[in-house]
Design a protein around this motif. Structure first.
Motif, short mmCIF file in Angstrom:
data_model
loop_
_atom_site.label_atom_id
_atom_site.label_comp_id
_atom_site.label_asym_id
_atom_site.label_seq_id
_atom_site.Cartn_x
_atom_site.Cartn_y
_atom_site.Cartn_z
N THR A 1 16.02 3.13 -6.52
CA THR A 1 15.01 2.25 -7.10
C THR A 1 15.50 1.62 -8.40
OG1 THR A 1 14.04 4.20 -8.06
CG2 THR A 1 12.96 3.30 -6.13
N VAL B 1 3.86 5.30 7.62
CA VAL B 1 5.20 5.74 7.21
C VAL B 1 5.80 6.66 8.26
CG1 VAL B 1 6.47 7.07 5.48
CG2 VAL B 1 4.69 5.50 4.77
N PRO C 1 0.82 -1.23 0.00
CA PRO C 1 0.00 0.00 0.00
C PRO C 1 0.84 1.26 0.00
CG PRO C 1 -0.17 -1.14 2.11
CD PRO C 1 0.55 -2.04 1.19
N ILE C 2 1.99 1.24 0.69
CA ILE C 2 2.83 2.44 0.74
C ILE C 2 3.42 2.73 -0.63
CG2 ILE C 2 4.83 3.47 1.86
CD1 ILE C 2 4.20 1.78 4.28
N ARG D 1 -4.98 18.95 -7.12
CA ARG D 1 -4.44 18.31 -5.92
C ARG D 1 -5.40 18.47 -4.75
NH1 ARG D 1 1.63 18.35 -4.11
NH2 ARG D 1 1.65 17.38 -6.15
N PHE E 1 6.12 13.03 -6.90
CA PHE E 1 5.63 14.04 -5.97
C PHE E 1 6.83 14.67 -5.31
CE2 PHE E 1 5.86 10.08 -3.66
CZ PHE E 1 6.44 10.44 -2.46
N ARG F 1 0.97 4.31 -2.95
CA ARG F 1 0.80 5.75 -2.74
C ARG F 1 1.95 6.53 -3.33
NH1 ARG F 1 -4.02 7.42 -1.61
NH2 ARG F 1 -5.00 5.66 -0.62
N MET F 2 3.14 5.92 -3.32
CA MET F 2 4.33 6.72 -3.61
C MET F 2 4.80 6.61 -5.03
SD MET F 2 6.74 6.85 -0.41
CE MET F 2 6.10 7.13 1.22
N VAL G 1 -1.92 5.05 5.47
CA VAL G 1 -0.62 4.74 4.88
C VAL G 1 0.43 5.73 5.34
CG1 VAL G 1 0.64 4.75 2.72
CG2 VAL G 1 -1.48 3.48 2.91
N LEU H 1 8.58 -0.94 -4.89
CA LEU H 1 8.37 0.33 -5.60
C LEU H 1 8.91 0.24 -7.02
CD1 LEU H 1 7.37 3.22 -5.33
CD2 LEU H 1 9.66 3.89 -4.68
#
Lengths: 293, 280
Positions: B268, B19, A89-90, B4, A98, A93-94, B15, A173
């Motif tokens: 990533t 975090v 889920p995180i 937004r 952003f 969102r990411m 969520v 991710l």
């Protein structure tokens, strides 16, 4: 002439002198990984007493040794599962852009580099009976006496989450970013709701990646050693299999037993990985980008 | 940007809450070590009593003989980086460019040391190294640390080499360059960013590698992590704060390496090439 033609024939199948560039790496892996591995396996069948299977018999009859398998799985499976499931889920969102995304990922990499030793030291200070965590809980009157979170199962579990979660998150991710967002938009134009889009589009495409992530996180958690000694209860509830292997090799100097423990450890790990990856092959594999047109 | 929303859905709050909770606890874990290392006395209070001090750092420096330990750490990591790049890059080149019988098998062989937990192969490896007299000194530590590092270089460099256009090499060969010349004058300059990224990652991994160093190091060849582990497991003999001070030194060293590493690599992208969402 025949030498030349042999060289030609080999070159056509892709074998020529350039392959010699592989030689150092291949020799290296063979001498420092494969040879020690088989040497260890051979050693495990040559215990001082009890015939060729003596070391394995000792491992499986001695409850103090045998139970380490269960102890390790009881720690590493839930930790790996939590890390992967919490990441989904995180990461959902990411993904996309952003502000501060790079900052968040950078902060998330920090625990990976901290390593288990520093994490252990931090957890001892932070979660200990006089640490900040218990002070906060007590000052807002959630508990009256400090919660015991170090030198037991939970200390090790939390250290596995702190080091394992960022790793799992970054992997998930990157897998998620590889899925073409237009697929989901197409589903949305066809009237699929948020949950349906996740359930029918994203999850099936993500599942193979999740299986891989689970395996890699599990490998990390399975070999837990320093934190099991430092924040755990190394002679009781968190006596994991790597402690048993270390004890056999460096405390009892019984290399046959130590090799047997290492072999058992490798087999157990491979069984778990094979199960997960075997399940993965039942899932969708292939491109995660949408076709054109 | 005008669309937004300020009011997020309950799911989003949950969520982001998770975090933030993770980050707060992470900050607590790191912060408590840092605060403790600068405090004079810290027993049953929110913050240390008796003012701030740096004496634990000098004490840790002397008690744990950190200068030799740091020297060993530096020597081991640089040697591991150098050797693994020298062995790994040519192999990665062949794996990226050629198809030959046994390629998949070889690739699997290089993957195994990364997939296995260090303890499982570390114990047999240490036994073999002891048998031939390598363990207990610097060469044993370097050899043991190379086992996961060489495959790591191969696996990170192979996709990097794959994305370099082979037409450039072919052009060089047409102009009469041999393999050595192609390597030194064509590939090497193109590969520098990739080699740099792989080196820094290997450096970070080696400085942080506990198990293999722990199993093969002698008293004169401990790296910083192993020295830290020994000082922690022998706690009670020395002040807790000097152990904390040592941990802070270790962390700041890792952080410097990390910041340098992140200038070259996007985290990533380590595992898969990320396709940025260009349409937004």
């Amino acid at each position: 002439m025949s030498r030349v033609s042999l060289r030609h024939r080999l070159a056509e199948r892709g074998i020529d002198r350039n392959l010699l560039l592989l030689l150092p790496a291949a020799v290296f892996v063979l001498t420092l990984f494969i040879y020690p591995f088989f040497y260890g396996v051979g050693l495990s069948f040559q215990p001082k007493r009890g015939g060729p299977l003596g070391a394995y018999r000792e491992f499986f009859t001695d409850a103090y040794l045998r139970d380490t398998v269960w102890t390790t799985l009881r720690l590493s499976l839930p930790a790996a599962l939590l890390n992967v499931l919490a990441s989904v889920p995180i990461a959902l969102r990411m993904r996309g852009r952003f502000r501060g995304r790079r900052l968040v990922t950078t902060i998330l990499v920090v625990p990976i580099t901290l390593g288990t030793v520093l994490t252990a030291q931090g957890l001892l200070n932070f979660l200990g009976p006089t640490g900040w965590f218990n002070r906060i809980l007590m000052s807002v009157r959630i508990v009256d006496t400090p919660v015991s979170l170090t030198h037991n199962y939970w200390g090790v579990f939390l250290s596995l989450v702190i080091t394992g979660f960022p790793f799992a998150f970054l992997l998930v991710l990157s897998y998620l970013s590889g899925i073409d967002p237009t697929l989901e938009r197409a589903a949305a134009t066809l009237g699929a709701g948020r949950w349906q889009r996740f359930r029918r589009i994203t999850l099936p495409l993500l599942a193979p990646g999740l299986a891989t992530t689970f395996c890699l996180t599990f490998v990390l958690a399975f070999s837990v050693f320093p934190s099991a000694v430092l924040v755990g209860d190394p002679s009781g509830t968190t006596r994991v299999i790597s402690i048993a292997a270390y004890d056999a090799a460096y405390v009892k100097y019984d290399y046959a037993l130590a090799s047997a423990v290492a072999v058992v450890m490798g087999v157990v790990e491979l069984v778990v990985i094979a199960t997960v990856l075997g399940g993965r092959s039942l899932l969708y594999t292939g491109s995660t980008s949408g076709g054109k047109g | 940007m005008s669309g937004r929303r300020i009011v997020a859905s309950p799911g989003a709050w949950l969520v982001w809450g998770a975090v933030v909770f993770f980050f707060v606890n992470l900050a607590g874990v790191i912060g408590s070590v840092v605060v403790s290392s600068f405090g004079t006395r810290w027993f049953d209070t929110w913050l240390p009593e008796g003012g701030w001090t740096t004496k634990w750092y000098s004490q840790a420096w002397d008690e744990f003989t950190l200068l030799p330990v740091l020297t060993v750490t530096l020597e081991v990591s640089l040697l591991v980086v150098g050797v693994s790049v020298l062995i790994g890059v040519p192999a990665a080149y062949v794996l990226a460019r050629r198809s030959f019988p046994g390629r998949r098998l070889l690739y699997l062989l290089f993957l195994l040391p990364i997939l296995m937990p260090p303890i499982t192969y570390g114990i047999p490896l240490a036994t073999v190294l002891y048998k031939y007299g390598f363990a207990g000194n610097l060469s044993g530590v370097v050899l043991a640390n190379l086992v996961p590092s060489v495959p790591f270089v191969i696996l990170t460099m192979t996709p990097f080499i794959e994305q370099i256009d082979p037409a450039i090499e072919r052009a060089a060969r047409m102009c009469g360059a041999g393999t050595t010349q192609v390597f030194l004058r064509i590939l090497a300059p193109l590969l520098v960013p990739g080699i740099l990224a792989a080196s820094i990652l290997v450096l970070v991994r080696t400085v942080g590698m506990f198990e293999l160093t722990f199993l093969t190091a002698g008293p004169d060849s401990q790296t910083l992590v192993v020295a830290l582990y020994y000082s922690m497991s022998a706690a009670g003999i020395r002040a807790q704060q000097s152990v904390d001070a040592m941990a802070v030194m270790y962390t700041s060293m890792m952080l410097v390496l990390l910041v340098v590493a992140l200038r070259f690599v996007n985290p990533t992208q380590l595992v898969a090439r990320v396709k940025e969402d260009v349409s937004e």
